[in-house]
Scaffold this motif. Structure first.
Motif, PDB file in Angstrom:
ATOM      1  N   PRO A 100      58.194  13.644  46.500  1.00 53.16           N
ATOM      2  CA  PRO A 100      57.258  12.970  45.538  1.00 53.16           C
ATOM      3  C   PRO A 100      56.285  12.054  46.046  1.00 53.16           C
ATOM      4  CG  PRO A 100      59.508  12.063  45.291  1.00 53.16           C
ATOM      5  CD  PRO A 100      59.662  12.666  46.402  1.00 53.16           C
ATOM      6  N   GLU A 101      54.548  12.321  45.862  1.00 53.43           N
ATOM      7  CA  GLU A 101      53.358  11.238  46.328  1.00 53.43           C
ATOM      8  C   GLU A 101      54.965   9.736  46.136  1.00 53.43           C
ATOM      9  OE1 GLU A 101      50.659  12.284  44.283  1.00 53.43           O
ATOM     10  OE2 GLU A 101      50.081  14.750  45.254  1.00 53.43           O
ATOM     11  N   PRO A 102      54.136   8.733  47.111  1.00 53.80           N
ATOM     12  CA  PRO A 102      54.353   8.075  46.857  1.00 53.80           C
ATOM     13  C   PRO A 102      53.834   6.967  45.661  1.00 53.80           C
ATOM     14  CG  PRO A 102      53.744   8.125  49.386  1.00 53.80           C
ATOM     15  CD  PRO A 102      53.833   9.162  48.347  1.00 53.80           C
ATOM     16  N   GLY A 103      54.266   6.361  44.658  1.00 56.42           N
ATOM     17  CA  GLY A 103      54.129   5.525  43.861  1.00 56.42           C
ATOM     18  C   GLY A 103      54.160   6.754  42.379  1.00 56.42           C
ATOM     19  N   ARG A 104      54.557   7.687  42.525  1.00 62.31           N
ATOM     20  CA  ARG A 104      54.537   8.469  41.497  1.00 62.31           C
ATOM     21  C   ARG A 104      55.210   8.936  40.648  1.00 62.31           C
ATOM     22  NH1 ARG A 104      52.068  15.016  41.552  1.00 62.31           N
ATOM     23  NH2 ARG A 104      52.362  15.378  39.723  1.00 62.31           N
ATOM     24  N   ALA A 105      55.508   8.768  38.963  1.00 65.80           N
ATOM     25  CA  ALA A 105      56.021   8.845  38.857  1.00 65.80           C
ATOM     26  C   ALA A 105      57.960  10.571  38.778  1.00 65.80           C
ATOM     27  CB  ALA A 105      55.980   8.286  37.002  1.00 65.80           C
ATOM     28  N   VAL A 106      58.377  10.411  39.084  1.00 67.10           N
ATOM     29  CA  VAL A 106      59.071  11.672  39.198  1.00 67.10           C
ATOM     30  C   VAL A 106      60.461  12.366  38.053  1.00 67.10           C
ATOM     31  CG1 VAL A 106      60.265  13.290  40.766  1.00 67.10           C
ATOM     32  CG2 VAL A 106      58.098  11.754  41.039  1.00 67.10           C
ATOM     33  N   ARG A 107      60.470  12.184  37.214  1.00 68.99           N
ATOM     34  CA  ARG A 107      61.588  12.142  36.098  1.00 68.99           C
ATOM     35  C   ARG A 107      61.798  13.601  36.141  1.00 68.99           C
ATOM     36  NH1 ARG A 107      62.738   7.230  34.199  1.00 68.99           N
ATOM     37  NH2 ARG A 107      61.378   6.117  34.240  1.00 68.99           N
ATOM     38  N   PRO A 108      62.765  14.684  36.855  1.00 68.66           N
ATOM     39  CA  PRO A 108      63.333  15.895  37.112  1.00 68.66           C
ATOM     40  C   PRO A 108      63.985  15.573  35.259  1.00 68.66           C
ATOM     41  CG  PRO A 108      64.056  15.055  38.166  1.00 68.66           C
ATOM     42  CD  PRO A 108      63.397  13.726  37.848  1.00 68.66           C
ATOM     43  N   GLY A 109      64.178  17.351  34.927  1.00 66.38           N
ATOM     44  CA  GLY A 109      64.900  17.011  33.542  1.00 66.38           C
ATOM     45  C   GLY A 109      64.419  17.958  33.110  1.00 66.38           C
ATOM     46  N   PRO A 110      65.186  18.795  32.057  1.00 65.64           N
ATOM     47  CA  PRO A 110      65.018  19.762  31.538  1.00 65.64           C
ATOM     48  C   PRO A 110      64.617  19.920  30.014  1.00 65.64           C
ATOM     49  CG  PRO A 110      67.359  19.402  30.873  1.00 65.64           C
ATOM     50  CD  PRO A 110      67.567  18.624  31.813  1.00 65.64           C
ATOM     51  N   PRO A 111      63.670  20.335  29.371  1.00 64.42           N
ATOM     52  CA  PRO A 111      63.432  19.915  28.322  1.00 64.42           C
ATOM     53  C   PRO A 111      64.393  18.924  26.781  1.00 64.42           C
ATOM     54  CG  PRO A 111      62.790  22.450  28.272  1.00 64.42           C
ATOM     55  CD  PRO A 111      63.995  21.735  29.198  1.00 64.42           C
ATOM     56  N   PRO A 112      63.595  18.690  26.270  1.00 64.21           N
ATOM     57  CA  PRO A 112      64.151  17.477  25.394  1.00 64.21           C
ATOM     58  C   PRO A 112      64.899  18.039  24.488  1.00 64.21           C
ATOM     59  CG  PRO A 112      61.662  16.667  25.667  1.00 64.21           C
ATOM     60  CD  PRO A 112      62.007  18.357  26.098  1.00 64.21           C
ATOM     61  N   LEU A 113      66.546  17.557  24.173  1.00 63.54           N
ATOM     62  CA  LEU A 113      67.653  18.138  23.453  1.00 63.54           C
ATOM     63  C   LEU A 113      67.979  19.519  24.246  1.00 63.54           C
ATOM     64  CD1 LEU A 113      66.603  17.139  19.513  1.00 63.54           C
ATOM     65  CD2 LEU A 113      68.050  16.619  21.154  1.00 63.54           C
ATOM     66  N   ALA A 114      67.448  20.147  25.034  1.00 61.80           N
ATOM     67  CA  ALA A 114      67.785  22.069  25.709  1.00 61.80           C
ATOM     68  C   ALA A 114      69.314  21.608  26.298  1.00 61.80           C
ATOM     69  CB  ALA A 114      67.190  22.087  27.166  1.00 61.80           C
ATOM     70  N   VAL A 115      69.919  20.665  26.634  1.00 54.82           N
ATOM     71  CA  VAL A 115      71.165  20.081  27.458  1.00 54.82           C
ATOM     72  C   VAL A 115      72.388  20.072  26.008  1.00 54.82           C
ATOM     73  CG1 VAL A 115      72.476  19.406  28.953  1.00 54.82           C
ATOM     74  CG2 VAL A 115      70.666  19.566  29.668  1.00 54.82           C
ATOM     75  N   GLU A 116      72.027  18.892  25.237  1.00 61.18           N
ATOM     76  CA  GLU A 116      72.702  18.243  24.060  1.00 61.18           C
ATOM     77  C   GLU A 116      72.481  19.697  23.041  1.00 61.18           C
ATOM     78  OE1 GLU A 116      70.045  15.052  25.333  1.00 61.18           O
ATOM     79  OE2 GLU A 116      69.878  17.001  25.185  1.00 61.18           O
ATOM     80  N   ALA A 117      72.007  20.616  22.888  1.00 62.65           N
ATOM     81  CA  ALA A 117      71.778  21.579  22.032  1.00 62.65           C
ATOM     82  C   ALA A 117      72.775  22.856  22.313  1.00 62.65           C
ATOM     83  CB  ALA A 117      70.358  22.241  21.153  1.00 62.65           C
ATOM     84  N   LEU A 118      72.986  22.920  24.364  1.00 62.84           N
ATOM     85  CA  LEU A 118      72.529  24.574  24.079  1.00 62.84           C
ATOM     86  C   LEU A 118      74.777  23.608  24.092  1.00 62.84           C
ATOM     87  CD1 LEU A 118      73.142  27.221  25.430  1.00 62.84           C
ATOM     88  CD2 LEU A 118      72.604  26.359  27.507  1.00 62.84           C
ATOM     89  N   THR A 119      74.813  22.304  24.697  1.00 64.66           N
ATOM     90  CA  THR A 119      76.274  22.739  24.896  1.00 64.66           C
ATOM     91  C   THR A 119      77.397  22.482  23.055  1.00 64.66           C
ATOM     92  OG1 THR A 119      75.728  21.401  26.479  1.00 64.66           O
ATOM     93  CG2 THR A 119      78.081  20.904  25.871  1.00 64.66           C
ATOM     94  N   ALA A 120      76.164  21.844  22.357  1.00 64.96           N
ATOM     95  CA  ALA A 120      76.614  22.274  21.091  1.00 64.96           C
ATOM     96  C   ALA A 120      76.893  23.454  20.175  1.00 64.96           C
ATOM     97  CB  ALA A 120      76.024  21.099  20.334  1.00 64.96           C
ATOM     98  N   ALA A 121      75.851  24.350  20.762  1.00 63.29           N
ATOM     99  CA  ALA A 121      76.101  25.396  20.263  1.00 63.29           C
ATOM    100  C   ALA A 121      77.358  26.549  20.627  1.00 63.29           C
ATOM    101  CB  ALA A 121      75.138  26.321  20.166  1.00 63.29           C
ATOM    102  N   ALA A 122      77.373  26.519  22.268  1.00 62.86           N
ATOM    103  CA  ALA A 122      78.474  26.878  22.812  1.00 62.86           C
ATOM    104  C   ALA A 122      79.695  26.303  23.258  1.00 62.86           C
ATOM    105  CB  ALA A 122      77.839  26.295  24.611  1.00 62.86           C
ATOM    106  N   LEU A 123      80.457  25.399  22.118  1.00 57.95           N
ATOM    107  CA  LEU A 123      81.251  24.363  22.174  1.00 57.95           C
ATOM    108  C   LEU A 123      81.650  24.782  20.573  1.00 57.95           C
ATOM    109  CD1 LEU A 123      81.293  22.427  24.255  1.00 57.95           C
ATOM    110  CD2 LEU A 123      82.008  20.963  23.100  1.00 57.95           C
ATOM    111  N   GLY A 124      80.801  24.927  19.389  1.00 52.12           N
ATOM    112  CA  GLY A 124      81.000  24.865  18.176  1.00 52.12           C
ATOM    113  C   GLY A 124      81.107  26.936  18.191  1.00 52.12           C
ATOM    114  N   ALA A 125      80.187  27.187  19.172  1.00 57.80           N
ATOM    115  CA  ALA A 125      80.679  29.097  18.870  1.00 57.80           C
ATOM    116  C   ALA A 125      82.262  29.615  19.270  1.00 57.80           C
ATOM    117  CB  ALA A 125      79.652  29.670  19.988  1.00 57.80           C
TER     118      ALA A 125
END
Length: 273
Positions: A71-96
């Protein structure tokens, strides 16, 4: 009976909250920064020296190394999936998985303690594997890497409850099938890695051990079907990228998510507890 899938989905939602933190932390090239936030980390230098190139990434996933982009020095870098993507998929998998378990037959009678333990342990093994696989899929999709600590956790957290289920239900033949299934699928992927290291990674080999254990518990036909669907899904995705001219024949794709999709497609359609 519907309470079991609901509780499983709620548990998946909570697990997904923690998984998201781990995805952000590990979705960086191997040897790179983790949990990057605004600006340089405390104690870190002003950045790479002029003329310094990116560090090589010894990727543990399909294909060769994914190039690390600093990353460029001083630039904010916050890698990650879209909001709630991990939570929703985990909940759907366990529920299914829980819903499939309940739909597969009546819950064990409370008086039959051994049967209840076996049923619960089997479901626990599959839910654990699903939760870790969601995490692995997001990391692999981001940086083409399957961290060892999670592939090991997936294997141990799957094998141990299945051993309990075998002991409680007297399903020693199924436990043997699970052990041999994990070994067979891992060896198969290891051969692919040795033949073409640029197209397959050791992370895939380690993930195959966990998926093969879960699939082998239900039989060799389930194991073969799950492995085949993984290759089919990966092939279709690669073909779609070629048709859309978003990739060429030498382009790399993360194969872990497709291994996971193939395995759980069969598990959800087949004899989950």
């Amino acid at each position: 009976m519907i309470l079991v899938p609901v509780l499983a989905a709620l548990a998946g939602l909570l697990i997904g909250l923690r998984s998201r933190v781990l995805v952000v932390r590990y979705a960086v090239p191997e040897g790179g920064r983790t949990g990057a936030g605004p600006g340089p980390e405390p104690g870190a230098g002003p950045g790479p020296e002029p003329g310094a190139g990116p560090e090589p990434d010894r990727r543990s996933g399909p294909g060769a190394a994914a190039r690390a982009v600093r990353p460029e020095p001083g630039r904010a870098v916050r890698p990650g999936p879209p909001p709630l993507a991990v939570e929703a998929l985990t909940a759907a998998a366990l529920g299914a998985l829980a819903l499939r378990a309940v739909a597969g037959g009546p819950l064990p009678d409370r008086s039959a303690a051994a049967a209840a333990v076996a049923w619960s342990a089997e479901l626990l093994a599959l839910c654990w594997l699903a939760a870790v696989c969601v995490l692995l899929a997001f990391v692999d999709a981001a940086v083409h890497r399957l961290p060892d600590r999670f592939t090991l956790a997936a294997y141990l957290g799957t094998a141990a409850p299945l051993a309990v289920a075998a002991a409680a239900g007297g399903r020693w033949d199924d436990l043997l099938g699970a052990g041999l299934g994990g070994l067979a699928l891992a060896v198969f992927y290891l051969v692919l890695f040795l033949v073409n290291p640029a197209g397959m990674g050791l992370g895939d080999v380690k993930l195959a051990a966990s998926l093969g254990t879960a699939l082998g518990w239900f039989g060799w036909d389930v194991l073969v079907a799950g492995a085949f669907l993984g290759f089919l899904a990966g092939g279709l995705y690669g073909g779609a990228l070629l048709l859309a001219r978003r990739a060429n024949r030498k382009s790399e794709i993360p194969f872990g998510p497709f291994m996971i999709i193939g395995a759980f497609a069969v598990l959800l359609a087949g004899p989950v507890p």
